[in-house]
Write a protein that holds these residues in place. Structure first.
Motif, PDB file in Angstrom:
ATOM      1  N   LYS A 113       9.551  49.678   2.731  1.00 28.63           N
ATOM      2  CA  LYS A 113      10.598  49.894   1.739  1.00 28.63           C
ATOM      3  C   LYS A 113      11.658  50.868   2.258  1.00 28.63           C
ATOM      4  CE  LYS A 113       8.511  47.205  -1.083  1.00 28.63           C
ATOM      5  NZ  LYS A 113       9.076  45.909  -1.506  1.00 28.63           N
ATOM      6  N   LYS A 114      12.860  50.727   1.716  1.00 28.04           N
ATOM      7  CA  LYS A 114      13.960  51.610   2.091  1.00 28.04           C
ATOM      8  C   LYS A 114      13.738  52.998   1.502  1.00 28.04           C
ATOM      9  CE  LYS A 114      17.968  51.369   4.301  1.00 28.04           C
ATOM     10  NZ  LYS A 114      18.109  50.757   5.638  1.00 28.04           N
ATOM     11  N   VAL A 115      14.089  54.012   2.260  1.00 29.29           N
ATOM     12  CA  VAL A 115      13.957  55.393   1.794  1.00 29.29           C
ATOM     13  C   VAL A 115      15.346  56.029   1.736  1.00 29.29           C
ATOM     14  CG1 VAL A 115      12.995  57.673   2.267  1.00 29.29           C
ATOM     15  CG2 VAL A 115      11.637  55.623   2.745  1.00 29.29           C
ATOM     16  N   LEU A 116      15.697  56.526   0.550  1.00 28.94           N
ATOM     17  CA  LEU A 116      16.980  57.197   0.326  1.00 28.94           C
ATOM     18  C   LEU A 116      16.701  58.680   0.102  1.00 28.94           C
ATOM     19  CD1 LEU A 116      16.995  54.196  -1.048  1.00 28.94           C
ATOM     20  CD2 LEU A 116      19.183  54.923  -1.982  1.00 28.94           C
ATOM     21  N   VAL A 117      17.274  59.529   0.931  1.00 29.24           N
ATOM     22  CA  VAL A 117      17.002  60.965   0.862  1.00 29.24           C
ATOM     23  C   VAL A 117      18.264  61.724   0.489  1.00 29.24           C
ATOM     24  CG1 VAL A 117      16.297  63.008   2.173  1.00 29.24           C
ATOM     25  CG2 VAL A 117      15.144  60.808   2.559  1.00 29.24           C
ATOM     26  N   SER A 118      18.143  62.619  -0.486  1.00 31.84           N
ATOM     27  CA  SER A 118      19.241  63.542  -0.798  1.00 31.84           C
ATOM     28  C   SER A 118      18.751  64.961  -0.516  1.00 31.84           C
ATOM     29  CB  SER A 118      19.701  63.396  -2.254  1.00 31.84           C
ATOM     30  OG  SER A 118      18.635  63.594  -3.155  1.00 31.84           O
ATOM     31  N   ASP A 119      19.107  65.459   0.654  1.00 30.91           N
ATOM     32  CA  ASP A 119      18.729  66.818   1.045  1.00 30.91           C
ATOM     33  C   ASP A 119      19.729  67.814   0.475  1.00 30.91           C
ATOM     34  OD1 ASP A 119      16.334  66.776   2.572  1.00 30.91           O
ATOM     35  OD2 ASP A 119      17.406  65.810   4.219  1.00 30.91           O
ATOM     36  N   TYR A 120      19.207  68.943  -0.025  1.00 28.87           N
ATOM     37  CA  TYR A 120      20.072  69.989  -0.570  1.00 28.87           C
ATOM     38  C   TYR A 120      20.343  71.020   0.515  1.00 28.87           C
ATOM     39  CZ  TYR A 120      21.865  73.740  -3.508  1.00 28.87           C
ATOM     40  OH  TYR A 120      22.650  74.736  -4.050  1.00 28.87           O
ATOM     41  N   ILE A 121      21.628  71.148   0.885  1.00 27.31           N
ATOM     42  CA  ILE A 121      22.022  71.952   2.041  1.00 27.31           C
ATOM     43  C   ILE A 121      23.084  72.961   1.621  1.00 27.31           C
ATOM     44  CG2 ILE A 121      22.929  71.848   4.396  1.00 27.31           C
ATOM     45  CD1 ILE A 121      22.163  68.770   4.222  1.00 27.31           C
ATOM     46  N   THR A 122      22.756  74.237   1.691  1.00 29.52           N
ATOM     47  CA  THR A 122      23.719  75.261   1.278  1.00 29.52           C
ATOM     48  C   THR A 122      24.611  75.721   2.428  1.00 29.52           C
ATOM     49  OG1 THR A 122      21.987  76.932   1.616  1.00 29.52           O
ATOM     50  CG2 THR A 122      22.316  76.124  -0.624  1.00 29.52           C
ATOM     51  N   ASP A 123      24.155  75.547   3.646  1.00 31.60           N
ATOM     52  CA  ASP A 123      24.950  75.905   4.823  1.00 31.60           C
ATOM     53  C   ASP A 123      25.456  74.611   5.455  1.00 31.60           C
ATOM     54  OD1 ASP A 123      26.007  76.700   7.233  1.00 31.60           O
ATOM     55  OD2 ASP A 123      24.330  78.012   7.776  1.00 31.60           O
ATOM     56  N   ASN A 124      26.753  74.382   5.378  1.00 35.70           N
ATOM     57  CA  ASN A 124      27.317  73.116   5.853  1.00 35.70           C
ATOM     58  C   ASN A 124      27.085  72.866   7.341  1.00 35.70           C
ATOM     59  OD1 ASN A 124      28.162  72.594   3.284  1.00 35.70           O
ATOM     60  ND2 ASN A 124      30.338  72.957   3.666  1.00 35.70           N
ATOM     61  N   THR A 125      26.770  73.913   8.079  1.00 35.73           N
ATOM     62  CA  THR A 125      26.499  73.714   9.505  1.00 35.73           C
ATOM     63  C   THR A 125      25.184  72.965   9.724  1.00 35.73           C
ATOM     64  OG1 THR A 125      25.379  75.863   9.724  1.00 35.73           O
ATOM     65  CG2 THR A 125      27.765  75.815  10.117  1.00 35.73           C
ATOM     66  N   ASN A 126      24.379  72.848   8.667  1.00 37.04           N
ATOM     67  CA  ASN A 126      23.102  72.135   8.783  1.00 37.04           C
ATOM     68  C   ASN A 126      23.197  70.660   8.384  1.00 37.04           C
ATOM     69  OD1 ASN A 126      21.564  74.378   9.641  1.00 37.04           O
ATOM     70  ND2 ASN A 126      21.363  75.104   7.528  1.00 37.04           N
ATOM     71  N   VAL A 127      24.368  70.233   7.941  1.00 37.09           N
ATOM     72  CA  VAL A 127      24.519  68.848   7.492  1.00 37.09           C
ATOM     73  C   VAL A 127      24.209  67.868   8.620  1.00 37.09           C
ATOM     74  CG1 VAL A 127      26.174  67.106   6.714  1.00 37.09           C
ATOM     75  CG2 VAL A 127      26.128  69.356   5.619  1.00 37.09           C
ATOM     76  N   ALA A 128      24.760  68.130   9.789  1.00 37.16           N
ATOM     77  CA  ALA A 128      24.543  67.218  10.921  1.00 37.16           C
ATOM     78  C   ALA A 128      23.064  67.122  11.270  1.00 37.16           C
ATOM     79  CB  ALA A 128      25.347  67.688  12.130  1.00 37.16           C
ATOM     80  N   ASP A 129      22.357  68.241  11.185  1.00 35.54           N
ATOM     81  CA  ASP A 129      20.925  68.224  11.492  1.00 35.54           C
ATOM     82  C   ASP A 129      20.158  67.411  10.454  1.00 35.54           C
ATOM     83  OD1 ASP A 129      18.564  69.280  13.026  1.00 35.54           O
ATOM     84  OD2 ASP A 129      18.094  70.128  11.052  1.00 35.54           O
ATOM     85  N   GLY A 138      14.573  56.707  10.158  1.00 37.96           N
ATOM     86  CA  GLY A 138      14.951  55.436   9.551  1.00 37.96           C
ATOM     87  C   GLY A 138      15.303  55.544   8.080  1.00 37.96           C
ATOM     88  N   PHE A 139      15.561  56.772   7.595  1.00 32.05           N
ATOM     89  CA  PHE A 139      15.958  56.980   6.202  1.00 32.05           C
ATOM     90  C   PHE A 139      17.484  56.999   6.114  1.00 32.05           C
ATOM     91  CE2 PHE A 139      12.154  60.136   6.221  1.00 32.05           C
ATOM     92  CZ  PHE A 139      11.253  59.087   6.312  1.00 32.05           C
ATOM     93  N   ILE A 140      18.027  56.634   4.955  1.00 31.44           N
ATOM     94  CA  ILE A 140      19.458  56.840   4.746  1.00 31.44           C
ATOM     95  C   ILE A 140      19.632  58.116   3.928  1.00 31.44           C
ATOM     96  CG2 ILE A 140      20.088  54.428   5.029  1.00 31.44           C
ATOM     97  CD1 ILE A 140      20.328  54.153   2.028  1.00 31.44           C
ATOM     98  N   CYS A 141      20.677  58.859   4.257  1.00 35.53           N
ATOM     99  CA  CYS A 141      20.788  60.239   3.787  1.00 35.53           C
ATOM    100  C   CYS A 141      22.063  60.478   2.989  1.00 35.53           C
ATOM    101  CB  CYS A 141      20.753  61.170   5.002  1.00 35.53           C
ATOM    102  SG  CYS A 141      21.006  62.917   4.630  1.00 35.53           S
ATOM    103  N   PHE A 142      21.920  61.225   1.902  1.00 34.00           N
ATOM    104  CA  PHE A 142      23.069  61.741   1.166  1.00 34.00           C
ATOM    105  C   PHE A 142      22.979  63.265   1.203  1.00 34.00           C
ATOM    106  CE2 PHE A 142      25.288  63.297  -2.596  1.00 34.00           C
ATOM    107  CZ  PHE A 142      26.493  62.623  -2.500  1.00 34.00           C
ATOM    108  N   PRO A 143      23.775  63.921   2.053  1.00 32.70           N
ATOM    109  CA  PRO A 143      23.736  65.388   2.113  1.00 32.70           C
ATOM    110  C   PRO A 143      24.304  65.984   0.820  1.00 32.70           C
ATOM    111  CG  PRO A 143      24.742  64.440   4.090  1.00 32.70           C
ATOM    112  CD  PRO A 143      24.672  63.356   3.065  1.00 32.70           C
TER     113      PRO A 143
END
Length: 318
Positions: A113-129, A138-143
């Motif tokens: 099954k598809k996995v959709l992840v919404s990670d909560y990131i307070t430091d924008n420098t961590n978005v790329a990571d 193989g997950f799709i991400c919404f920062p």
């Protein structure tokens, strides 16, 4: 003798706490099985009307497994009933999280099954990571950056933007999570803003300030700016009642029905519900006035089921 009495009291107190904890765990596990059944029934009802209707429960990854235990393998009935899972704060919850059992569960789920992840990131420098970690699995991400905790802004860029026709959730390489309408003065403003993007999947609420989106409006949202097709999914809260929804009765402000339980900490307008009760389930699915039927009638491609982990929070603190 005084010391012996104190020891007996302490032992009795400890035993009571232990028994209470075991009781809560058993009730929570039983409720989890009821949530599995609830999700399956929602799916069966929706797909009986629209065979391609998409079901995505958010969080509650353990529901995907037999006996709510990742060591016992995927639950085939539950897995067949869903198209993917949404997971909040998998790698980041403000800071980078240590790898835990939840990640291991999601790795098993992603095999089918598809996995959709919404990670909560307070430091924008961590978005790329965060994006990199999700893509490597193989997950799709919404920062979910610091000013977008409540899902009210459209990001400036689209991860893995493409011109592909998105006809199933498995096709998606990215998604937009936009269930808060506060950034828009009118419904048309919001429609225009979304229409000007190339997200593969758009996740929104069924309503804009208590006014439902029409099938014509949803149809408009199903086309990316580049002309390709995409999916539009409706948010629905299946584990907590919300006092601004069409189903809410004024008398519930003072006298709650028996299936409505404790307050949802942090969300003053919501209350956890005994989701297995008939009255609540009839609100969610199974009839022409049900929430799922309204979502289908509006032309959404599927439903994003929030608070499926009510099975846990009914018995433990939020």
């Amino acid at each position: 003798m005084y010391r012996n009495i104190n020891n007996k009291i302490f032992l009795l107190f400890s035993l009571t706490i232990l028994l209470f904890s075991c009781s809560k765990e058993k009730r929570s596990d039983k409720a989890a099985e009821k949530m599995q059944e609830f999700v399956i029934n929602i799916s069966n009802y929706a797909r009986g009307i629209d065979p391609d209707f998409i079901i995505i429960p958010q969080n509650g990854a353990e529901l995907s497994f037999n006996n709510i235990d990742a060591s016992e393998g995927l639950n085939s009935n539950y897995i067949s009933a869903i198209d993917g899972v949404g997971i909040e704060a998998l790698f980041y919850d403000e800071q980078l999280l240590p790898e835990d059992e939840r990640l291991n569960m999601v790795k098993q789920i992603k095999t089918s099954k598809k996995v959709l992840v919404s990670d909560y990131i307070t430091d924008n420098t961590n978005v790329a990571d965060a994006i990199s970690r999700n893509k490597s699995e193989g997950f799709i991400c919404f920062p979910r950056v610091s000013n977008n905790y409540d899902y009210l802004y459209i990001p400036d860029s689209v991860i893995d933007e493409n011109i592909n026709e998105i006809t199933s959730l498995q096709d998606a390489k990215n998604y937009l999570y936009l269930i808060n309408t506060d950034s828009y003065s009118t419904k048309q403003d919001m429609i225009n803003a979304i229409s000007a993007t190339n997200f593969d999947v758009v996740l929104i609420d069924m309503d804009f300030n208590e006014e439902s989106f029409t099938s014509t409006e949803i149809s408009q949202l199903k086309t990316k700016l580049n002309g390709a097709k995409r999916l539009v999914i409706s948010y629905i809260n299946v584990g907590a009642a919300e006092n601004w929804r069409y189903y809410w009765k004024k008398k519930w402000n003072t006298v709650h029905p028996c299936w409505m339980k404790k307050k949802y900490e942090g969300y003053k307008d919501e209350r956890w519900v005994k989701f297995w009760k008939k009255d609540w389930q009839e609100i969610i699915y199974g009839n022409d006035n049900s929430y799922i039927k309204k979502i289908i009638n509006a032309g959404f491609d599927g439903a994003y089921l929030d608070n499926v982990e009510a099975f846990y929070f009914l018995y433990y603190k939020d």
